[in-house]
Design a protein around this motif. Structure first.
Motif, PDB file in Angstrom:
ATOM      1  N   GLY A  81      40.977  40.996  40.093  1.00 49.45           N
ATOM      2  CA  GLY A  81      41.132  42.178  40.937  1.00 49.45           C
ATOM      3  C   GLY A  81      40.405  43.403  40.399  1.00 49.45           C
ATOM      4  O   GLY A  81      40.313  44.415  41.087  1.00 49.45           O
ATOM      5  N   THR A  82      39.861  43.322  39.176  1.00 45.01           N
ATOM      6  CA  THR A  82      39.131  44.450  38.591  1.00 45.01           C
ATOM      7  C   THR A  82      37.705  44.495  39.121  1.00 45.01           C
ATOM      8  O   THR A  82      37.012  43.482  39.154  1.00 45.01           O
ATOM      9  CB  THR A  82      39.081  44.343  37.047  1.00 45.01           C
ATOM     10  N   LEU A  83      37.291  45.695  39.518  1.00 41.97           N
ATOM     11  CA  LEU A  83      35.909  45.976  39.927  1.00 41.97           C
ATOM     12  C   LEU A  83      35.355  47.011  38.966  1.00 41.97           C
ATOM     13  O   LEU A  83      36.028  47.996  38.656  1.00 41.97           O
ATOM     14  CB  LEU A  83      35.868  46.538  41.346  1.00 41.97           C
ATOM     15  N   TYR A  84      34.138  46.787  38.477  1.00 45.02           N
ATOM     16  CA  TYR A  84      33.440  47.844  37.740  1.00 45.02           C
ATOM     17  C   TYR A  84      31.987  47.878  38.191  1.00 45.02           C
ATOM     18  O   TYR A  84      31.424  46.867  38.589  1.00 45.02           O
ATOM     19  CB  TYR A  84      33.578  47.710  36.219  1.00 45.02           C
ATOM     20  N   VAL A  85      31.432  49.080  38.155  1.00 46.24           N
ATOM     21  CA  VAL A  85      30.055  49.301  38.594  1.00 46.24           C
ATOM     22  C   VAL A  85      29.321  50.036  37.483  1.00 46.24           C
ATOM     23  O   VAL A  85      29.758  51.095  37.044  1.00 46.24           O
ATOM     24  CB  VAL A  85      29.998  50.114  39.900  1.00 46.24           C
ATOM     25  N   LEU A  86      28.207  49.483  37.059  1.00 46.50           N
ATOM     26  CA  LEU A  86      27.393  50.085  36.004  1.00 46.50           C
ATOM     27  C   LEU A  86      26.326  50.973  36.645  1.00 46.50           C
ATOM     28  O   LEU A  86      25.129  50.750  36.500  1.00 46.50           O
ATOM     29  CB  LEU A  86      26.788  48.974  35.141  1.00 46.50           C
ATOM     30  N   ASN A  87      26.801  52.001  37.353  1.00 50.84           N
ATOM     31  CA  ASN A  87      25.890  52.880  38.093  1.00 50.84           C
ATOM     32  C   ASN A  87      25.238  53.921  37.208  1.00 50.84           C
ATOM     33  O   ASN A  87      24.330  54.626  37.644  1.00 50.84           O
ATOM     34  CB  ASN A  87      26.615  53.541  39.263  1.00 50.84           C
ATOM     35  N   GLY A  88      25.656  54.030  35.949  1.00 51.99           N
ATOM     36  CA  GLY A  88      25.034  54.937  34.990  1.00 51.99           C
ATOM     37  C   GLY A  88      24.206  54.179  33.954  1.00 51.99           C
ATOM     38  O   GLY A  88      23.858  54.739  32.921  1.00 51.99           O
ATOM     39  N   VAL A 103      32.034  37.893  40.619  1.00 54.41           N
ATOM     40  CA  VAL A 103      30.999  38.035  41.634  1.00 54.41           C
ATOM     41  C   VAL A 103      30.188  39.257  41.217  1.00 54.41           C
ATOM     42  O   VAL A 103      30.750  40.333  41.000  1.00 54.41           O
ATOM     43  CB  VAL A 103      31.596  38.253  43.046  1.00 54.41           C
ATOM     44  N   CYS A 104      28.880  39.100  41.053  1.00 51.89           N
ATOM     45  CA  CYS A 104      28.010  40.172  40.585  1.00 51.89           C
ATOM     46  C   CYS A 104      26.918  40.438  41.612  1.00 51.89           C
ATOM     47  O   CYS A 104      26.323  39.499  42.151  1.00 51.89           O
ATOM     48  CB  CYS A 104      27.354  39.787  39.264  1.00 51.89           C
ATOM     49  N   VAL A 105      26.669  41.722  41.856  1.00 57.44           N
ATOM     50  CA  VAL A 105      25.617  42.143  42.786  1.00 57.44           C
ATOM     51  C   VAL A 105      24.650  43.031  42.018  1.00 57.44           C
ATOM     52  O   VAL A 105      25.081  43.966  41.327  1.00 57.44           O
ATOM     53  CB  VAL A 105      26.207  42.915  43.989  1.00 57.44           C
ATOM     54  N   PHE A 106      23.344  42.756  42.128  1.00 60.04           N
ATOM     55  CA  PHE A 106      22.315  43.532  41.444  1.00 60.04           C
ATOM     56  C   PHE A 106      21.378  44.220  42.434  1.00 60.04           C
ATOM     57  O   PHE A 106      20.984  43.630  43.437  1.00 60.04           O
ATOM     58  CB  PHE A 106      21.451  42.623  40.557  1.00 60.04           C
ATOM     59  N   ASN A 107      21.036  45.452  42.094  1.00 60.48           N
ATOM     60  CA  ASN A 107      20.022  46.208  42.820  1.00 60.48           C
ATOM     61  C   ASN A 107      19.163  46.910  41.779  1.00 60.48           C
ATOM     62  O   ASN A 107      19.713  47.648  40.954  1.00 60.48           O
ATOM     63  CB  ASN A 107      20.681  47.215  43.758  1.00 60.48           C
ATOM     64  N   PRO A 108      17.849  46.714  41.760  1.00 56.00           N
ATOM     65  CA  PRO A 108      17.094  45.801  42.608  1.00 56.00           C
ATOM     66  C   PRO A 108      17.485  44.348  42.336  1.00 56.00           C
ATOM     67  O   PRO A 108      18.049  44.032  41.290  1.00 56.00           O
ATOM     68  CB  PRO A 108      15.640  46.073  42.226  1.00 56.00           C
TER      69      PRO A 108
END
Length: 130
Positions: A81-88, A103-108
């Motif tokens: 249930g934990t979500l983390y985003v490495l937006n920095g 589940v991992c999403v990458f951009n680009p």
């Protein structure tokens, strides 16, 4: 429309297995969506240095237990249930107390064969999508 099943990926070139993680790369740059999507297993008892200085990664844990330690910062527990985003573009250590599945999403988007270099970085695939 794109329809795939995890079984279509396992044991192919898009199933990247290392000593600390196994990423089943479901959607990649070649799919033309502007992001990539991965079913990733973080192996129990491991620690991985990661620094996505070229990518933003969003991670949702749905199995296991571990933690993420931001280098020079805080440590956060990871449970289902934990979500983390490495937006920095945070340089971090990812530890699995019990095998974790994410589940991992990458951009680009990743092109598929990337593995972390000595600094924990993935290179940027500069090729133009077909």
């Amino acid at each position: 429309m794109i329809v795939k099943h995890l079984n279509d990926i396992v044991n192919t070139k898009d199933d990247v297995d290392t000593s600390t993680w196994n990423a089943r790369r479901l959607l990649l740059k070649k799919d033309g969506l502007g992001y990539s999507l991965h079913d990733t297993v973080i192996k129990e008892g491991t620690e991985t240095l990661i620094w996505y200085k070229n990518h933003v990664e969003s991670v949702y844990c749905f199995e296991g237990e571990g933690e993420i330690e931001v280098i020079g910062g805080e440590t956060y527990p990871i449970t289902p249930g934990t979500l983390y985003v490495l937006n920095g573009h945070e340089k971090h250590l990812l530890r699995a107390k019990k095998q974790m599945r994410m589940v991992c999403v990458f951009n680009p988007p990743l092109s598929g064969a990337e593995v972390h270099d000595k600094d924990g970085v993935y290179p940027v695939d500069e090729t133009v999508e077909a």
